[in-house]
Each structure stands twice: as C-alpha cells, then as structure tokens.
Design a protein around this motif. Structure first.
Motif, PDB file in Angstrom:
ATOM      1  N   GLY A  40     102.254  53.072 -72.880  1.00  0.00           N
ATOM      2  CA  GLY A  40     101.059  52.671 -73.602  1.00  0.00           C
ATOM      3  C   GLY A  40     100.206  51.706 -72.795  1.00  0.00           C
ATOM      4  N   ASP A  41      99.065  51.339 -73.365  1.00  0.00           N
ATOM      5  CA  ASP A  41      98.115  50.466 -72.676  1.00  0.00           C
ATOM      6  C   ASP A  41      98.196  49.043 -73.238  1.00  0.00           C
ATOM      7  OD1 ASP A  41      97.215  52.743 -71.373  1.00  0.00           O
ATOM      8  OD2 ASP A  41      95.640  53.115 -72.859  1.00  0.00           O
ATOM      9  N   VAL A  42      97.863  48.080 -72.390  1.00  0.00           N
ATOM     10  CA  VAL A  42      97.669  46.703 -72.828  1.00  0.00           C
ATOM     11  C   VAL A  42      96.166  46.479 -72.953  1.00  0.00           C
ATOM     12  CG1 VAL A  42      97.899  44.269 -72.213  1.00  0.00           C
ATOM     13  CG2 VAL A  42      99.795  45.835 -71.785  1.00  0.00           C
ATOM     14  N   VAL A  43      95.725  46.019 -74.124  1.00  0.00           N
ATOM     15  CA  VAL A  43      94.300  45.834 -74.375  1.00  0.00           C
ATOM     16  C   VAL A  43      94.029  44.348 -74.605  1.00  0.00           C
ATOM     17  CG1 VAL A  43      92.336  46.457 -75.820  1.00  0.00           C
ATOM     18  CG2 VAL A  43      94.166  48.127 -75.416  1.00  0.00           C
ATOM     19  N   ILE A  44      93.227  43.756 -73.720  1.00  0.00           N
ATOM     20  CA  ILE A  44      92.819  42.365 -73.856  1.00  0.00           C
ATOM     21  C   ILE A  44      91.577  42.307 -74.746  1.00  0.00           C
ATOM     22  CG2 ILE A  44      92.176  40.250 -72.642  1.00  0.00           C
ATOM     23  CD1 ILE A  44      94.975  41.317 -71.950  1.00  0.00           C
ATOM     24  N   VAL A  45      91.632  41.503 -75.808  1.00  0.00           N
ATOM     25  CA  VAL A  45      90.515  41.392 -76.753  1.00  0.00           C
ATOM     26  C   VAL A  45      89.923  39.986 -76.668  1.00  0.00           C
ATOM     27  CG1 VAL A  45      89.776  41.640 -79.142  1.00  0.00           C
ATOM     28  CG2 VAL A  45      91.667  43.033 -78.274  1.00  0.00           C
ATOM     29  N   VAL A  46      88.646  39.903 -76.325  1.00  0.00           N
ATOM     30  CA  VAL A  46      87.960  38.614 -76.195  1.00  0.00           C
ATOM     31  C   VAL A  46      87.734  38.012 -77.579  1.00  0.00           C
ATOM     32  CG1 VAL A  46      85.794  37.489 -75.536  1.00  0.00           C
ATOM     33  CG2 VAL A  46      86.836  39.203 -74.031  1.00  0.00           C
ATOM     34  N   GLN A  47      88.168  36.770 -77.755  1.00  0.00           N
ATOM     35  CA  GLN A  47      87.934  36.036 -78.995  1.00  0.00           C
ATOM     36  C   GLN A  47      87.112  34.790 -78.677  1.00  0.00           C
ATOM     37  OE1 GLN A  47      91.642  35.292 -81.075  1.00  0.00           O
ATOM     38  NE2 GLN A  47      91.703  37.375 -81.873  1.00  0.00           N
ATOM     39  N   GLU A  48      85.829  34.889 -78.960  1.00  0.00           N
ATOM     40  CA  GLU A  48      84.909  33.785 -78.665  1.00  0.00           C
ATOM     41  C   GLU A  48      85.167  32.606 -79.600  1.00  0.00           C
ATOM     42  OE1 GLU A  48      80.296  33.043 -79.685  1.00  0.00           O
ATOM     43  OE2 GLU A  48      80.706  34.892 -78.561  1.00  0.00           O
ATOM     44  N   GLN A  49      85.294  31.423 -79.020  1.00  0.00           N
ATOM     45  CA  GLN A  49      85.576  30.227 -79.801  1.00  0.00           C
ATOM     46  C   GLN A  49      84.275  29.524 -80.215  1.00  0.00           C
ATOM     47  OE1 GLN A  49      89.079  29.471 -80.552  1.00  0.00           O
ATOM     48  NE2 GLN A  49      88.778  31.609 -79.948  1.00  0.00           N
ATOM     49  N   PRO A  50      84.247  28.955 -81.431  1.00  0.00           N
ATOM     50  CA  PRO A  50      83.041  28.244 -81.875  1.00  0.00           C
ATOM     51  C   PRO A  50      82.723  27.081 -80.935  1.00  0.00           C
ATOM     52  CG  PRO A  50      84.573  28.603 -83.710  1.00  0.00           C
ATOM     53  CD  PRO A  50      85.310  28.962 -82.457  1.00  0.00           C
ATOM     54  N   HIS A  51      81.422  26.811 -80.761  1.00  0.00           N
ATOM     55  CA  HIS A  51      80.977  25.722 -79.894  1.00  0.00           C
ATOM     56  C   HIS A  51      80.377  24.602 -80.738  1.00  0.00           C
ATOM     57  CE1 HIS A  51      78.908  23.679 -76.550  1.00  0.00           C
ATOM     58  NE2 HIS A  51      79.753  24.333 -75.770  1.00  0.00           N
ATOM     59  N   LYS A  52      80.579  23.382 -80.322  1.00  0.00           N
ATOM     60  CA  LYS A  52      80.120  22.237 -81.114  1.00  0.00           C
ATOM     61  C   LYS A  52      78.596  22.061 -81.059  1.00  0.00           C
ATOM     62  CE  LYS A  52      80.925  18.849 -77.414  1.00  0.00           C
ATOM     63  NZ  LYS A  52      81.647  17.606 -77.035  1.00  0.00           N
ATOM     64  N   ARG A  53      77.940  22.627 -80.040  1.00  0.00           N
ATOM     65  CA  ARG A  53      76.496  22.437 -79.907  1.00  0.00           C
ATOM     66  C   ARG A  53      75.716  23.745 -80.015  1.00  0.00           C
ATOM     67  NH1 ARG A  53      76.336  20.847 -75.027  1.00  0.00           N
ATOM     68  NH2 ARG A  53      76.749  18.661 -75.481  1.00  0.00           N
ATOM     69  N   PHE A  54      76.170  24.773 -79.338  1.00  0.00           N
ATOM     70  CA  PHE A  54      75.425  26.021 -79.260  1.00  0.00           C
ATOM     71  C   PHE A  54      75.940  27.055 -80.266  1.00  0.00           C
ATOM     72  CE2 PHE A  54      75.039  24.119 -75.053  1.00  0.00           C
ATOM     73  CZ  PHE A  54      73.677  24.263 -74.783  1.00  0.00           C
ATOM     74  N   LYS A  55      75.007  27.821 -80.801  1.00  0.00           N
ATOM     75  CA  LYS A  55      75.332  29.017 -81.570  1.00  0.00           C
ATOM     76  C   LYS A  55      74.809  30.226 -80.790  1.00  0.00           C
ATOM     77  CE  LYS A  55      75.143  26.719 -86.079  1.00  0.00           C
ATOM     78  NZ  LYS A  55      74.507  26.675 -87.416  1.00  0.00           N
ATOM     79  N   ARG A  56      75.520  31.319 -80.910  1.00  0.00           N
ATOM     80  CA  ARG A  56      75.183  32.477 -80.083  1.00  0.00           C
ATOM     81  C   ARG A  56      74.811  33.683 -80.933  1.00  0.00           C
ATOM     82  NH1 ARG A  56      79.390  36.107 -76.438  1.00  0.00           N
ATOM     83  NH2 ARG A  56      77.824  37.508 -75.545  1.00  0.00           N
ATOM     84  N   LYS A  57      73.822  34.438 -80.467  1.00  0.00           N
ATOM     85  CA  LYS A  57      73.506  35.747 -81.021  1.00  0.00           C
ATOM     86  C   LYS A  57      73.119  36.657 -79.859  1.00  0.00           C
ATOM     87  CE  LYS A  57      70.971  38.235 -84.569  1.00  0.00           C
ATOM     88  NZ  LYS A  57      69.987  38.171 -85.662  1.00  0.00           N
ATOM     89  N   GLY A  58      74.067  37.529 -79.475  1.00  0.00           N
ATOM     90  CA  GLY A  58      73.823  38.363 -78.290  1.00  0.00           C
ATOM     91  C   GLY A  58      73.766  37.491 -77.054  1.00  0.00           C
ATOM     92  N   ALA A  59      72.652  37.599 -76.314  1.00  0.00           N
ATOM     93  CA  ALA A  59      72.473  36.774 -75.121  1.00  0.00           C
ATOM     94  C   ALA A  59      71.668  35.513 -75.412  1.00  0.00           C
ATOM     95  CB  ALA A  59      71.785  37.580 -74.025  1.00  0.00           C
ATOM     96  N   ASP A  60      71.215  35.347 -76.659  1.00  0.00           N
ATOM     97  CA  ASP A  60      70.412  34.178 -77.031  1.00  0.00           C
ATOM     98  C   ASP A  60      71.304  33.050 -77.535  1.00  0.00           C
ATOM     99  OD1 ASP A  60      67.985  35.433 -76.399  1.00  0.00           O
ATOM    100  OD2 ASP A  60      67.860  36.344 -78.402  1.00  0.00           O
TER     101      ASP A  60
END
Length: 401
Positions: free
Chosen positions: A271-291
């Motif tokens: 079988g395959d090993v699948v790495i899943v990115v889990q973005e952590q909340p930031h204390k200053r910035f909020k993200r939407k796409g590349a913004d």
C-alpha cells in the motif's frame, strides 16, 4: 467469397489444412513452426522451467518498478500483467507452451473453441481475453503532518518515520521451508468454522467464528519448519524514514503520496503512505487561498490623522505600513497590500495579497478642554441645529438590557 478466397489469407486462424479440418471437427496437428513460446517468459525474465513461486516473485518485482502509479509505462505494465496471467495459470501455461499466444486466443479447445460463432466474433472484433486486474493492493496509510503558515510560506522538508510490515526476505514470504505451509484441515483453508452452542434441551444456536487451530489464517505451519526470522508470519516489522517535501503555498489537506511504502503482504502489492498537510492556526494571520488577512486596532486619532506601524511577515521580514496623508480610515475599512500574501501553490513566483481590516477604538470620554480643541479642529464638519430653543432637553444614558 466471405473468407476472402483460397490459401487461407482471410481465415483468422491461419492455414485451413494445418488445423486438421473444419473448426470444431478435431484438434490441430501441432503448432506452426514459427510459433513463439518464450516471449512471456522473457518479459518476466525467467526460464521456461521456472516454478510458480519464481514467476510470482519476478512479476512482483517488475510490477513495482513499472506500475503507472510509480511513474512506469502503462503499456509495459500491461504486457507484464498479460504474461503473468498466462504463466501463473497451469492450463493457460500448458496451452501457451504448445501453441504460443495464438493458441490462447483460440481457447483451450485446440481449435476455434465454440465453432463458427467464435470465428465470426474474432473476425469482427468480438471476444478477446479478460484483462487481468493485477495483484490486490494494500490499504493506504494516512499520516497527518502539522505545518505552520511560516512553513507553508517558505516550503518545508522533513523526515517522517513509518513503521511497516515487509515480506520476510529469509523465507520470501512463505512462512517456512518449501512445503511447510499446509491448508488447515479443521476449516479446510477457509479460516472460519461453524460453531454450535446448546441453549437448552434440544435447542442450539449456530454461529461462525475464526478457526482456533489456524487462528483464522486458513493455513498451518509445522513448528519445526517455521521461518526463524518471521516466526511463520511471512512478514517482519521494519522502520522506514521518508523525506517529505511540502510545497510553498500548499493548501490545507494537500496530500503527498509515497507509493508502495506501507505494509506489504504475500500475493499483494504494498500500500501507499499518504502525507496529509494539516495547517495550524496562526495568532496574527488568517488565510484564504494565497491571500492573507490581519486585523489592526487603531485609535480615533490614527483613523483621522493616519497610520504608521510595522508587522513581522511570515518569512521573518518587517513590513512598514502607512496610508496616504489626509486619508481618513473608517471602522471596518479593508485596505490591500498587493503581492504580500502567500506564494501560489505550484506557482511560487506569484503571490497573493495581504488585506488589513481596521478596527477603530474610540475614547470612552473627553475632558472639556479636549472637547473644545476637537471642536476647533473639526469646526468645518460641525452642523448647527437652529431649532433648539423650543425643544425639551434630555440626556443620553448608557444602554442597559
């Protein structure tokens, strides 16, 4: 003529006389002299005398190398599958050794198989062999990876330890010496047995459960012939270090697949090993796409006279943020700083925007001198109410629920 004339040129199985008569009326006298009965063996890199285990091992090695999911050639992989499908089946292999690939197309009957219907079917594109699906693939193993916004801005390379099971090299996944593995006589290789339980006089319940003798495996191994390395389990535990590269600007839940790096079992593709990115909340910035977005609280004075402040960006650089002189900032105003967001995923030379939402903090009260000064400064904005003499005077109070 329907078959295209004499000489057998329009006949799908070659020369009529060579077949020994009409289809369905008897077997062929023997394979044509130019029949190739070694090509399938050559594809797998084994001798014609190879055992089933040798053929299986060769196919597994080549399949892992040429599988399309691992960047291999699809046509090459299909050729390997076709060769393995034939050589792993005793009847098909015997037929191939006698008559080559053409004999497989004709079927095990040594001629046209089902008679004229089969001939017409093959002439007009019908029939054909069922495509082998290949070995069953093991389940993928999902591995979450916590990543900060700073790491998503600059990209990240990390090492991940994976604990997995691999086929025992000592016994080649057999569990013991050749012939040591036997079908369980109790469950007849099914791994499950039917059990009866008395509930009362003349009353029984019937249920199915794992066989106690083989522990649900369907096979048993003589203790003295067990592989000492894997103890008859056919697999051994192994720790593998994987190098994972997280792209700049990778989105949350982005997956990176490492093909064939998970558990491995005999007769199955790893079988395959699948790495899943889990973005952590930031204390200053909020993200939407590349913004990116930040909230900035400012005083009433700053809102009226201008802002001038610095922030620490995700790459460690400082940004000085100022507005145009004389520009008034209203509560909840949103200002844009172009190309100061995150890199676009897979286009790291392009950047999103940084948005600033302003929260204006008003003073709770002003002293009399401050009111007078504010009145002078904002005299042009003041509007007089000319009808105050006849009005009743009331005072505002704080709202209470």
């Amino acid at each position: 003529m329907f078959f295209g004339g004499g000489g057998g040129s329009g006949f799908p199985f070659g020369d009529f006389e060579e077949m020994g008569g009409m289809p369905g009326m008897g077997g062929r006298r023997g394979p044509p002299k130019d029949v190739n009965t070694t090509e399938f063996y050559e594809r797998l890199g084994v001798e014609k005398t190879a055992s089933f285990d040798e053929i299986k091992k060769a196919f597994r090695k080549l399949a892992l190398k040429h599988h399309p999911d691992r960047g291999g050639d699809k046509d090459k992989f299909q050729e390997l599958q076709n060769a393995y499908e034939v050589l792993a089946d005793k009847d098909k292999r015997d037929l191939y050794d006698k008559y080559g690939e053409e004999g497989l197309k004709e079927g095990p009957g040594g001629g046209a198989g089902g008679g004229m219907d089969d001939i017409l079917s093959q002439m007009f594109g019908g029939g054909g062999r069922r495509q082998q699906q290949g070995p069953k693939k093991g389940k993928p193993v999902m591995h979450p990876l916590k990543v900060t916004l700073e790491e998503l801005y600059t990209g990240k390379t990390t090492k991940i330890a994976v604990n997995r099971e691999r086929i025992c090299v000592k016994c080649e996944g057999k569990g013991g010496k050749d012939g040591a593995v036997q079908k369980c006589g109790t469950c007849r290789g099914r791994g499950m047995v039917t059990k009866m339980q008395m509930l009362g006089p003349g009353m029984y319940s019937q249920s199915q459960g794992p066989c106690d003798d083989c522990r649900g495996q369907g096979e048993v191994i003589d203790e003295k012939n067990k592989c000492k390395t894997c103890n008859g389990k056919k697999v051994i535990k192994e720790k593998k270090i994987l190098d994972a590269e997280i792209d700049k600007g990778a989105p949350n839940n982005q997956q990176y697949t490492f093909h064939g790096e998970a558990d491995e079992f005999p007769g199955a593709e790893a079988g395959d090993v699948v790495i899943v990115v889990q973005e952590q909340p930031h204390k200053r910035f909020k993200r939407k796409g590349a913004d990116l977005l930040i909230e900035k609280e400012i005083t009433l004075l700053q809102a009226l006279t201008g802002v001038d402040f610095t922030i620490l960006h995700l790459d460690g650089t400082k940004l000085r943020i100022r507005n145009e002189p004389g520009e008034v900032i209203k509560p909840e105003d949103i200002k844009t700083i172009p190309e100061k967001g995150l890199p676009f995923h897979k286009q790291s030379f392009k950047f999103g925007n940084l948005f600033v939402v302003f929260k204006v903090s008003f003073p709770t009260a002003l002293a009399a001198p401050q009111v007078a000064l504010a009145g002078q400064a904002l005299a042009t904005m003041k509007k007089e109410d000319t009808d105050m003499e006849a009005a009743e005077t009331v005072k505002l109070q704080n709202f209470r629920e």
